[in-house]
Motif scaffolding. Structure first.
Motif, PDB file in Angstrom:
ATOM      1  N   ALA A 174      11.378  -6.363   1.345  1.00  0.00           N
ATOM      2  CA  ALA A 174      12.127  -6.957   0.231  1.00  0.00           C
ATOM      3  C   ALA A 174      12.979  -8.121   0.728  1.00  0.00           C
ATOM      4  O   ALA A 174      13.010  -9.186   0.110  1.00  0.00           O
ATOM      5  CB  ALA A 174      13.005  -5.898  -0.440  1.00  0.00           C
ATOM      6  N   ASP A 175      13.650  -7.933   1.853  1.00  0.00           N
ATOM      7  CA  ASP A 175      14.471  -9.003   2.424  1.00  0.00           C
ATOM      8  C   ASP A 175      13.631 -10.196   2.856  1.00  0.00           C
ATOM      9  O   ASP A 175      14.108 -11.323   2.866  1.00  0.00           O
ATOM     10  CB  ASP A 175      15.275  -8.488   3.617  1.00  0.00           C
ATOM     11  N   ALA A 176      12.369  -9.938   3.215  1.00  0.00           N
ATOM     12  CA  ALA A 176      11.471 -11.010   3.649  1.00  0.00           C
ATOM     13  C   ALA A 176      10.802 -11.723   2.475  1.00  0.00           C
ATOM     14  O   ALA A 176      10.061 -12.672   2.680  1.00  0.00           O
ATOM     15  CB  ALA A 176      10.409 -10.459   4.594  1.00  0.00           C
ATOM     16  N   GLY A 177      11.054 -11.245   1.249  1.00  0.00           N
ATOM     17  CA  GLY A 177      10.550 -11.950   0.079  1.00  0.00           C
ATOM     18  C   GLY A 177       9.447 -11.264  -0.695  1.00  0.00           C
ATOM     19  O   GLY A 177       8.866 -11.859  -1.611  1.00  0.00           O
ATOM     20  N   ASP A 178       9.136 -10.003  -0.398  1.00  0.00           N
ATOM     21  CA  ASP A 178       8.102  -9.279  -1.134  1.00  0.00           C
ATOM     22  C   ASP A 178       8.691  -8.797  -2.463  1.00  0.00           C
ATOM     23  O   ASP A 178       9.531  -7.907  -2.494  1.00  0.00           O
ATOM     24  CB  ASP A 178       7.598  -8.108  -0.305  1.00  0.00           C
ATOM     25  N   ALA A 179       8.240  -9.398  -3.561  1.00  0.00           N
ATOM     26  CA  ALA A 179       8.782  -9.073  -4.887  1.00  0.00           C
ATOM     27  C   ALA A 179       8.510  -7.624  -5.269  1.00  0.00           C
ATOM     28  O   ALA A 179       9.361  -6.966  -5.886  1.00  0.00           O
ATOM     29  CB  ALA A 179       8.205 -10.015  -5.937  1.00  0.00           C
ATOM     30  N   LYS A 180       7.344  -7.093  -4.914  1.00  0.00           N
ATOM     31  CA  LYS A 180       7.030  -5.695  -5.240  1.00  0.00           C
ATOM     32  C   LYS A 180       7.965  -4.745  -4.485  1.00  0.00           C
ATOM     33  O   LYS A 180       8.438  -3.767  -5.042  1.00  0.00           O
ATOM     34  CB  LYS A 180       5.578  -5.381  -4.884  1.00  0.00           C
ATOM     35  N   ALA A 181       8.218  -5.046  -3.231  1.00  0.00           N
ATOM     36  CA  ALA A 181       9.129  -4.216  -2.441  1.00  0.00           C
ATOM     37  C   ALA A 181      10.546  -4.312  -2.993  1.00  0.00           C
ATOM     38  O   ALA A 181      11.250  -3.306  -3.089  1.00  0.00           O
ATOM     39  CB  ALA A 181       9.093  -4.627  -0.975  1.00  0.00           C
ATOM     40  N   GLU A 182      10.952  -5.507  -3.360  1.00  0.00           N
ATOM     41  CA  GLU A 182      12.300  -5.692  -3.917  1.00  0.00           C
ATOM     42  C   GLU A 182      12.476  -4.862  -5.187  1.00  0.00           C
ATOM     43  O   GLU A 182      13.505  -4.228  -5.389  1.00  0.00           O
ATOM     44  CB  GLU A 182      12.551  -7.166  -4.198  1.00  0.00           C
ATOM     45  N   ALA A 183      11.453  -4.839  -6.029  1.00  0.00           N
ATOM     46  CA  ALA A 183      11.526  -4.052  -7.260  1.00  0.00           C
ATOM     47  C   ALA A 183      11.540  -2.553  -6.978  1.00  0.00           C
ATOM     48  O   ALA A 183      12.080  -1.776  -7.770  1.00  0.00           O
ATOM     49  CB  ALA A 183      10.351  -4.411  -8.163  1.00  0.00           C
ATOM     50  N   ALA A 184      10.953  -2.138  -5.866  1.00  0.00           N
ATOM     51  CA  ALA A 184      10.840  -0.715  -5.542  1.00  0.00           C
ATOM     52  C   ALA A 184      12.071  -0.154  -4.846  1.00  0.00           C
ATOM     53  O   ALA A 184      12.242   1.072  -4.810  1.00  0.00           O
ATOM     54  CB  ALA A 184       9.617  -0.500  -4.657  1.00  0.00           C
ATOM     55  N   VAL A 185      12.925  -0.982  -4.294  1.00  0.00           N
ATOM     56  CA  VAL A 185      14.069  -0.499  -3.503  1.00  0.00           C
ATOM     57  C   VAL A 185      14.900   0.524  -4.274  1.00  0.00           C
ATOM     58  O   VAL A 185      15.303   1.548  -3.718  1.00  0.00           O
ATOM     59  CB  VAL A 185      14.938  -1.679  -3.011  1.00  0.00           C
ATOM     60  N   GLY A 186      15.149   0.306  -5.533  1.00  0.00           N
ATOM     61  CA  GLY A 186      15.951   1.230  -6.333  1.00  0.00           C
ATOM     62  C   GLY A 186      15.288   2.570  -6.590  1.00  0.00           C
ATOM     63  O   GLY A 186      15.942   3.517  -7.015  1.00  0.00           O
ATOM     64  N   GLN A 187      13.990   2.666  -6.325  1.00  0.00           N
ATOM     65  CA  GLN A 187      13.246   3.905  -6.573  1.00  0.00           C
ATOM     66  C   GLN A 187      13.007   4.706  -5.299  1.00  0.00           C
ATOM     67  O   GLN A 187      12.364   5.751  -5.331  1.00  0.00           O
ATOM     68  CB  GLN A 187      11.901   3.567  -7.205  1.00  0.00           C
ATOM     69  N   LEU A 188      13.508   4.227  -4.168  1.00  0.00           N
ATOM     70  CA  LEU A 188      13.274   4.896  -2.899  1.00  0.00           C
ATOM     71  C   LEU A 188      14.095   6.171  -2.777  1.00  0.00           C
ATOM     72  O   LEU A 188      15.200   6.261  -3.308  1.00  0.00           O
ATOM     73  CB  LEU A 188      13.627   3.967  -1.731  1.00  0.00           C
TER      74      LEU A 188
ATOM     75  N   TYR B 235       0.834  -1.201   0.000  1.00  0.00           N
ATOM     76  CA  TYR B 235       0.000   0.000   0.000  1.00  0.00           C
ATOM     77  C   TYR B 235       0.878   1.264   0.000  1.00  0.00           C
ATOM     78  O   TYR B 235       0.537   2.272  -0.621  1.00  0.00           O
ATOM     79  CB  TYR B 235      -0.922  -0.014   1.227  1.00  0.00           C
ATOM     80  N   LEU B 236       2.008   1.197   0.698  1.00  0.00           N
ATOM     81  CA  LEU B 236       2.916   2.342   0.788  1.00  0.00           C
ATOM     82  C   LEU B 236       3.742   2.578  -0.474  1.00  0.00           C
ATOM     83  O   LEU B 236       4.199   3.700  -0.716  1.00  0.00           O
ATOM     84  CB  LEU B 236       3.915   2.129   1.932  1.00  0.00           C
ATOM     85  N   LEU B 237       3.952   1.532  -1.248  1.00  0.00           N
ATOM     86  CA  LEU B 237       4.919   1.601  -2.345  1.00  0.00           C
ATOM     87  C   LEU B 237       4.691   2.724  -3.348  1.00  0.00           C
ATOM     88  O   LEU B 237       5.658   3.406  -3.713  1.00  0.00           O
ATOM     89  CB  LEU B 237       5.020   0.257  -3.061  1.00  0.00           C
ATOM     90  N   PRO B 238       3.471   2.960  -3.851  1.00  0.00           N
ATOM     91  CA  PRO B 238       3.331   4.050  -4.829  1.00  0.00           C
ATOM     92  C   PRO B 238       3.786   5.408  -4.277  1.00  0.00           C
ATOM     93  O   PRO B 238       4.460   6.163  -4.981  1.00  0.00           O
ATOM     94  CB  PRO B 238       1.832   4.047  -5.155  1.00  0.00           C
ATOM     95  N   ALA B 239       3.461   5.698  -3.031  1.00  0.00           N
ATOM     96  CA  ALA B 239       3.885   6.973  -2.448  1.00  0.00           C
ATOM     97  C   ALA B 239       5.367   6.955  -2.107  1.00  0.00           C
ATOM     98  O   ALA B 239       6.066   7.955  -2.295  1.00  0.00           O
ATOM     99  CB  ALA B 239       3.059   7.281  -1.201  1.00  0.00           C
TER     100      ALA B 239
END
Length: 88
Positions: free
Chosen positions: A51-65, A20-24
């Motif tokens: 991302a470390d826990a295995g959330d693929a969406k979070a892993e993909a977003a790390v570079g955009q933080l 839920y947080l990722l887009p913002a």
């Protein structure tokens, strides 16, 4: 206890909360709760943890933080299991 794997009775989960947080957090969309103050960089640690826990969406977003003030220190933080010996 693996809280990342827990799902509430209506399907609630930590992964869904992070997603839920990722887009913002990535700047792709404005924060949908204007009454709650939101800083993009403040989501950095939780997105890294997901991302470390295995959330693929979070892993993909790390570079955009957005980096927190002082830089992204996630790689330097100790893992929870490394703190066990000093916790008691």
């Amino acid at each position: 206890m693996d809280l990342w794997a827990y799902e509430g009775p209506q399907g609630q989960s930590l992964f869904k909360a992070v997603d839920y947080l990722l887009p913002a957090a990535t700047g792709a969309a404005p924060w949908p709760q204007p009454e709650l103050e939101f800083y993009r960089y403040a989501a950095s640690d939780i997105v890294h943890a997901a991302a470390d826990a295995g959330d693929a969406k979070a892993e993909a977003a790390v570079g955009q933080l957005e980096s927190p003030p002082g830089g992204d220190l996630w790689a330097l933080r100790p893992a929870a299991e490394q703190l066990d010996s000093i916790a008691g």
